[in-house]
Design a protein around this motif. Sequence first.
Motif, PDB file in Angstrom:
ATOM      1  N   ASN A   1       0.863  -1.183   0.000  1.00  0.00           N
ATOM      2  CA  ASN A   1       0.000   0.000   0.000  1.00  0.00           C
ATOM      3  C   ASN A   1       0.898   1.231   0.000  1.00  0.00           C
ATOM      4  OD1 ASN A   1      -2.266   1.574   0.059  1.00  0.00           O
ATOM      5  ND2 ASN A   1      -2.859   1.069   2.159  1.00  0.00           N
ATOM      6  N   ASN A   2       0.719   2.081  -0.975  1.00  0.00           N
ATOM      7  CA  ASN A   2       1.653   3.186  -1.178  1.00  0.00           C
ATOM      8  C   ASN A   2       1.337   4.383  -0.291  1.00  0.00           C
ATOM      9  OD1 ASN A   2       3.287   1.937  -3.139  1.00  0.00           O
ATOM     10  ND2 ASN A   2       1.759   2.361  -4.714  1.00  0.00           N
TER      11      ASN A   2
ATOM     12  N   ASP B   1      -2.994   1.550  -4.298  1.00  0.00           N
ATOM     13  CA  ASP B   1      -3.458   2.640  -3.452  1.00  0.00           C
ATOM     14  C   ASP B   1      -4.821   2.201  -2.944  1.00  0.00           C
ATOM     15  OD1 ASP B   1      -4.583   4.893  -2.313  1.00  0.00           O
ATOM     16  OD2 ASP B   1      -3.864   6.273  -3.858  1.00  0.00           O
TER      17      ASP B   1
END
Length: 211
Positions: free
Chosen positions: A155-156, A183
């Motif tokens: 997860n950015n 995302d």
Amino acid sequence: MDSTISDPTSSDPTAGPATDRTPLHSTAADGVKIVVVGGFGVGKTTMVRSVSEIRPLNTEETMTQAGLGVDENGEVDAKNTTTVAFDFGRITLNEEMVLYLFGAPGQQRFWFLWDRLFAGTLGAVVLVDTRRVEDSWYAIDRLEHHGTPFIVVRNNFPGATHDLDELREALSLADEVPLIDCDARDRESSKRVLITLVDHLYTMSTQGSTS
């Protein structure tokens, strides 16, 4: 395998989850159970909310002083809510197959729920925050213990570190385990995660049937 996830609620790929409940297709015959696991504050609730075609059932509560020293928020000090049971959402894969999505609580005090949640699960998504890679080790260990197929998803978050190759090495992931970016706030990105998992499960099933 047709792994297209339909979106009966919106034509806007950036739109959030439906505000009204979408009726289940009368032709739906099969249900697939998927779990989303990972450390505290890694984005599990966010992913379920972003991709569900119904208003998700969630059990988030406001964090209080009672949680100090119990639920360590570390790099997620802006987080002021926490999941105390599990999240639940639904996604239609096609006219006959429906995916039921469960987000597991990340705090160590709720890990006893995981083994029961894994029962009947076809596959899992392990969400990783690379600022806290070690928080993902338990999830991977339990999935491997149960023999549950899974993919790993970075997860950015802002300030995230480690590229995917470094993350694979840090987690000691086998080459055949898919590792991708996402995302969790974005519907299209979360849909790609689920499509990757469905494709991985299909690949494993076809390999098993030909071995």
